[in-house]
Design a protein around this motif. Structure first.
Motif, short mmCIF file in Angstrom:
data_model
loop_
_atom_site.label_atom_id
_atom_site.label_comp_id
_atom_site.label_asym_id
_atom_site.label_seq_id
_atom_site.Cartn_x
_atom_site.Cartn_y
_atom_site.Cartn_z
N PHE A 180 -8.78 7.80 -7.69
CA PHE A 180 -7.59 7.11 -7.26
C PHE A 180 -8.03 6.22 -5.96
CE2 PHE A 180 -3.89 7.32 -4.40
CZ PHE A 180 -3.21 6.78 -5.31
N THR A 181 -8.75 6.67 -5.19
CA THR A 181 -9.19 6.21 -3.95
C THR A 181 -10.01 5.00 -4.20
OG1 THR A 181 -10.94 7.56 -3.40
CG2 THR A 181 -8.84 7.88 -2.28
N ARG A 235 -1.10 17.14 -0.77
CA ARG A 235 -1.05 16.07 -1.58
C ARG A 235 0.07 15.04 -1.62
NH1 ARG A 235 -0.53 12.41 -5.20
NH2 ARG A 235 1.65 13.26 -5.37
N ALA A 244 0.63 3.61 -3.52
CA ALA A 244 -0.15 5.15 -3.15
C ALA A 244 0.92 6.05 -3.88
CB ALA A 244 -0.20 5.35 -1.77
N HIS A 285 -11.36 8.03 1.49
CA HIS A 285 -11.86 6.87 1.66
C HIS A 285 -13.00 6.77 2.57
CE1 HIS A 285 -8.26 5.13 -0.41
NE2 HIS A 285 -7.70 5.98 0.03
N MET A 318 -7.25 2.50 -4.50
CA MET A 318 -6.83 2.07 -3.47
C MET A 318 -7.66 1.13 -2.42
SD MET A 318 -3.70 3.23 -3.70
CE MET A 318 -3.01 2.83 -2.17
N ASP A 319 -9.04 1.44 -2.51
CA ASP A 319 -10.00 0.85 -1.59
C ASP A 319 -10.07 -0.68 -2.03
OD1 ASP A 319 -10.98 2.66 0.30
OD2 ASP A 319 -12.54 3.51 -1.32
N ARG A 320 -9.63 -0.87 -3.11
CA ARG A 320 -9.56 -2.38 -3.68
C ARG A 320 -8.30 -3.02 -3.84
NH1 ARG A 320 -13.43 0.74 -4.70
NH2 ARG A 320 -15.80 -0.05 -4.80
N TYR A 321 -7.30 -2.36 -2.99
CA TYR A 321 -5.98 -3.02 -3.20
C TYR A 321 -5.95 -4.40 -3.11
CZ TYR A 321 -1.30 -4.13 -1.71
OH TYR A 321 -0.16 -4.57 -1.54
N LEU A 344 -7.36 -1.18 3.91
CA LEU A 344 -7.43 -1.47 2.33
C LEU A 344 -7.17 -2.92 1.91
CD1 LEU A 344 -5.64 1.93 1.67
CD2 LEU A 344 -7.84 1.45 1.92
N PRO A 379 1.26 8.87 -10.02
CA PRO A 379 1.92 9.80 -9.33
C PRO A 379 1.15 11.30 -9.67
CG PRO A 379 3.61 8.46 -10.40
CD PRO A 379 2.23 8.03 -10.97
N GLY A 380 0.88 11.68 -8.55
CA GLY A 380 0.17 13.11 -8.91
C GLY A 380 -1.49 13.09 -8.70
N ALA A 381 -1.91 11.92 -8.91
CA ALA A 381 -3.40 11.78 -8.87
C ALA A 381 -4.06 11.89 -7.46
CB ALA A 381 -3.73 10.26 -9.39
N TRP A 382 -5.28 12.17 -7.55
CA TRP A 382 -5.84 12.49 -6.31
C TRP A 382 -7.23 12.41 -6.47
CZ3 TRP A 382 -9.25 16.93 -5.49
CH2 TRP A 382 -8.98 17.88 -6.36
N GLY A 383 -8.18 12.09 -5.66
CA GLY A 383 -9.52 12.05 -5.77
C GLY A 383 -10.15 10.80 -5.66
N ARG A 384 -11.48 10.47 -6.20
CA ARG A 384 -12.15 9.53 -5.89
C ARG A 384 -11.79 8.40 -6.86
NH1 ARG A 384 -15.72 8.29 -1.91
NH2 ARG A 384 -16.27 10.42 -0.87
N VAL A 441 0.73 -1.13 -0.07
CA VAL A 441 0.02 -0.08 0.01
C VAL A 441 0.70 1.22 0.14
CG1 VAL A 441 -1.45 1.32 1.53
CG2 VAL A 441 -2.10 -0.91 0.86
N PRO A 442 1.85 1.34 0.89
CA PRO A 442 2.69 2.56 0.83
C PRO A 442 3.27 2.93 -0.58
CG PRO A 442 3.31 1.23 2.56
CD PRO A 442 2.31 0.31 1.78
N ILE A 470 -8.72 15.06 -0.64
CA ILE A 470 -7.81 14.80 -1.53
C ILE A 470 -7.90 13.13 -1.74
CG2 ILE A 470 -5.37 14.66 -1.99
CD1 ILE A 470 -5.21 17.38 -0.77
#
Lengths: 523, 181
Positions: A370-371, B141, A358, B67, A374-377, B158, A363-368, A354-355, B64
């Protein structure tokens, strides 16, 4: 005389760097009774120092000294001061490598002949053939315990591999398996078999993965002919009036400078530090840098065409369990110009925790968007795409005009632009990688841009003619008879394969050459 | 196959998460130098940063990397180090105070509320898009990539198990247990 050796002992061979090239060469020379000193810029972290912690180990072993980037590659934007993801420690990048050990294919040693001239590419045939290297590849595979060679069983496939293999099968690929890995599938060479810990990039805590840190260097030290000095950063190579190298100046952990004399010097600092050291060793006799009569030192920097595809499934995968690089599809590694590009690429499973996910997924992405991923890692599978990139003269490691390091020496700038061939290959590879996962039932696939370079190649390339490159077929400098290059910098071209096996192979062969030349009075 | 239970367990502070703490943005109240989670389960103490700046940063962090399965305490933990750092670094202090004040100014102008009080996530994210090239946004970020995602408690939510060597690796713990293909 047994190790440790005196600074004024001018009978020793000095090796700069202790990774796949330097660490192997050091052991091979020592086994032949040749007194050798390895100067390693990083510290000595043994297996018991390793932890299963991505950022923790990144901080402990990575080469984080100041570097700059230029050119149009995305790494310059996302990681402007981290062009390469390599190791500064005894063992070099064999501490964090994944273990893939593939031979070059025959045509990859003669790409100019096979591919013809490619606009903008500085292609050249290697001054050696696969046939010449085969006996040394055999020795390297045996030394490293490469699975799928010499009767060594392959590793079992983990969940990440199962997903990739299912997709490969449904897509009609046939050349897929759990790889040729320098990871013990059974107890061998005093090291245990793989415990499927994962965290291969953080140093192998079971020692199943081959590394010069524990599989080569201690054997060399046991002979009494090898001394390794950690935290010894070489700043300059010195030479005499005749143009032969005489020793190196290096800084120890406290910053104190020492001069180690040498009979011969082998540079194996990886493809950024190796040319940097030659360029920083410029003198009145060699104003453009040591061994740089061709002007090719630092040029033709290659990093492999890379990219990753991650995919999310509706069922769990838990890709992080077990070896990081757990299997390979080789169907696309051939040269088939009908695909719109020359050269080929390998598809190899890869997983990040996960670290790191992320940091690297986008790289540089944000918002839903992206998450959502990550929620489905735990439902993700992943693969790395690695293929032959085109050498270009303008892709270069050069000395920064202004920024200096703690010793007052110019830091390296790494300039890179993708060649059109690299871009077309990456597009094809992204498409095929996504198709593999879609065939396995993926809900969504992600095209992850290249990470900072792990395969750094070509900046002191081998050539038949002195005007075309820096070293000859033995890795010996065209311009300086007792100076060698012993790492991936020697590569004339990059092939599609992970380079470590070939670096080790060349080091074994170079060690024999050095012994022969010493015996013949030529060194 | 052995799967990871990503639901929140009884946490270190001995509370059970409720749905209310998750989806509705930062359910926090500021009082003096303390920002307290609406469920009372966590608190973010600030002594050098203003409570307004801290609560704005907290909501920015949530927007940003949103979750729904993570309650605000994880974001608060990611933001907390800025308070001490800002005390030692005047540039950082003004970056945060001025950057959040500017964002709150925009928020008042467009929506008649401070950033953290805007109810619609879409409206808040719209404001973030306007400042995504600002120094404050880039820093936050970039830092969150580590300060949020390097929390072991986040890993579990996660579905990532973290260190395995101490447990003998995965050789007997499901490295090849996938059975749905």
């Amino acid at each position: 005389m047994a190790a440790p050796f005196d600074l004024n002992d001018d009978g020793v061979v000095v090796i700069v760097g202790s990774g796949a090239g330097g660490g192997t060469l050091g052991n091979e020379l020592a086994q032949q009774g040749i007194d050798t000193v390895i100067l390693e810029a990083g510290g000595r972290h043994e297996i018991h120092d390793f932890v299963n912690d991505e950022w923790g180990m990144f901080g402990q072993i990575s080469w984080l000294d100041m570097r700059t980037t230029s050119g149009s590659w995305r790494v310059a934007r996302d990681f402007p001061n981290l062009p390469a993801w390599i190791v500064k420690a005894v063992g070099g990048s064999t501490v964090h490598w994944a273990g893939a050990s593939l031979r070059f294919q025959p045509h990859e040693f003669r790409v100019l002949t096979e591919y013809g001239a490619v606009h903008g590419a500085n292609l050249l045939d290697w001054p050696l053939t696969l046939e010449e290297l085969e006996p040394y590849y055999d020795r390297a595979e045996d030394k490293m315990g490469v699975t799928g060679t010499h009767g060594i069983p392959r590793l079992p496939g983990n969940n990440n591999y199962k997903v990739m293999a299912a997709g490969a099968d449904r897509l009609g690929y046939t050349r897929y398996h759990t790889g040729n890995m320098a990871i013990n599938s059974e107890n061998r060479d005093g090291r245990s078999s793989c415990l499927q810990i994962g965290f291969c990039f953080q140093g192998c805590q079971s020692g199943a993965k081959w590394s010069t840190l524990y599989a080569e260097i201690p054997k060399g030290e046991d002979t009494g002919h090898l001394e390794v000095r950690p935290q010894s950063q070489v700043l300059q190579i010195e030479h005499d009036d005749a143009g032969k190298v005489t020793g190196v100046v290096y800084a120890d952990a406290e910053g104190n400078q020492h001069r180690q004399k040498a009979r011969a010097i082998c540079v194996a600092g990886n493809s950024i530090e190796t040319p940097r050291l030659l360029l920083n060793s410029a003198s009145a006799k060699f104003p453009d840098g040591l061994a740089n009569g061709s002007g090719q030192v630092g040029r033709n920097y290659m990093r492999h065409m890379t990219g990753s595809v991650y995919a999310v499934f509706d069922q769990p995968v838990n890709m992080y369990r077990g070896t990081t690089m757990a299997g390979i599809i080789q169907d696309e590694s051939i040269n088939d110009p009908a695909r719109g590009f020359v050269g080929g690429y390998e598809m190899e499973t890869l997983s990040l925790g996960v670290p790191f996910m992320a940091a690297f997924l986008d790289p540089g992405a944000w918002g839903r968007d992206f998450t959502w991923a990550m929620d489905r890692y735990d439902h993700m599978a992943g693969m790395w795409l690695v293929g032959e990139d085109m050498p270009q003269e303008s892709n270069a490691v050069a000395l920064h005009p202004e920024i200096k390091d703690q010793y007052g020496l110019p830091v390296p700038d790494v300039r890179f632009d993708d060649h059109q061939n690299d871009i077309k290959m990456r597009q094809h590879a992204f498409r095929q990688g996504a198709a593999v996962y879609e065939a396995a039932g993926a809900l969504k696939t992600y095209r992850t841009p290249p990470y900072p370079s792990t395969h750094n190649l070509g900046t002191c390339r081998m050539s038949e003619r002195p005007e075309d490159g820096v070293v000859n077929k033995w890795g010996r400098a065209h311009d300086v008879p007792n100076l060698f290059v012993s790492d991936g910098s020697q590569f004339t071209t990059g092939g599609a394969e992970n380079p470590t096996l070939t670096i080790v192979t060349l080091a074994i062969r170079q060690a024999e050459h050095i012994r022969r030349e010493m015996a013949a009075g030529n060194l | 196959m052995r799967v990871i239970d990503k639901r929140l367990q009884v946490g270190r502070r001995g509370f059970l998460a409720t749905g209310a703490a998750t989806a509705a943005g930062v359910g926090a109240v500021a009082s003096g130098g303390v920002i307290i989670g609406a469920d009372g389960a966590w608190a973010l103490n600030v002594s050098t940063l203003s409570p307004d700046a801290a609560s704005t940063m907290l909501q920015m962090a949530r927007d940003i990397f949103p979750h729904d399965a993570l309650d605000d305490s994880y974001y608060a933990r990611a933001i907390e180090p800025y308070d001490q750092q800002a005390g030692e670094d005047a540039d950082l202090h003004s970056l945060i105070e001025e950057g959040t004040a500017a964002l709150n100014g925009k928020a008042q102008e467009r929506h008649g509320a401070s950033y953290a009080e805007i109810e619609s996530e879409d409206d808040r994210v719209g404001l973030l898009h306007e400042i995504e090239n600002s120094a404050l946004f880039k820093k936050l970020r970039g830092d969150l990539v580590v300060s949020l995602y390097n929390q072991p408690e986040v890993w579990q939510r996660l579905g990532y198990e973290g260190p395995s060597a101490s447990q003998g690796g995965y050789i007997d713990r499901g490295f090849d247990d996938l059975n749905w293909l």
